[in-house]
Write a protein that holds these residues in place. Structure first.
Motif: not given
Length: 81
Positions: A76-78, A80-81, A12, A15-16, A73-74, A19, A23
């Motif tokens: 997974k994020a896609y 999960n949204d 975790e 991943e943070n 990660a991308l 991110k 950004t």
């Protein structure tokens, strides 16, 4: 009386960190007038660092991220949204 155990996840935290780095890179590209999404995708597909500006150390930052981990990660994020 026992205090609850706090769980710690290296995954975790990684991943943070990714991110936050992404950004920063996105913001640097935008500040220089580039389309950040196109530039980042170009970098991910080719691993050519010249897609990323050196402004605000963005090129150096993105090269610290493992591309496979970033793609995971991308996706997974896609999903999960």
């Amino acid at each position: 009386m026992h205090e609850p155990t706090i769980s710690f996840s290296i995954h975790e935290d990684k991943e943070n960190e990714m991110k936050q780095t992404l950004t920063t890179v996105y913001d640097a590209l935008r500040e220089k007038g580039y389309n950040p999404i196109n530039q980042i995708v170009g970098y991910i597909l080719s691993e050519d660092p010249t897609y990323i500006t050196t402004h605000n150390n963005a090129r150096s930052l993105i090269r610290r991220i493992d591309r496979d981990e970033l793609l995971q990660a991308l996706v997974k994020a896609y999903l999960n949204d």
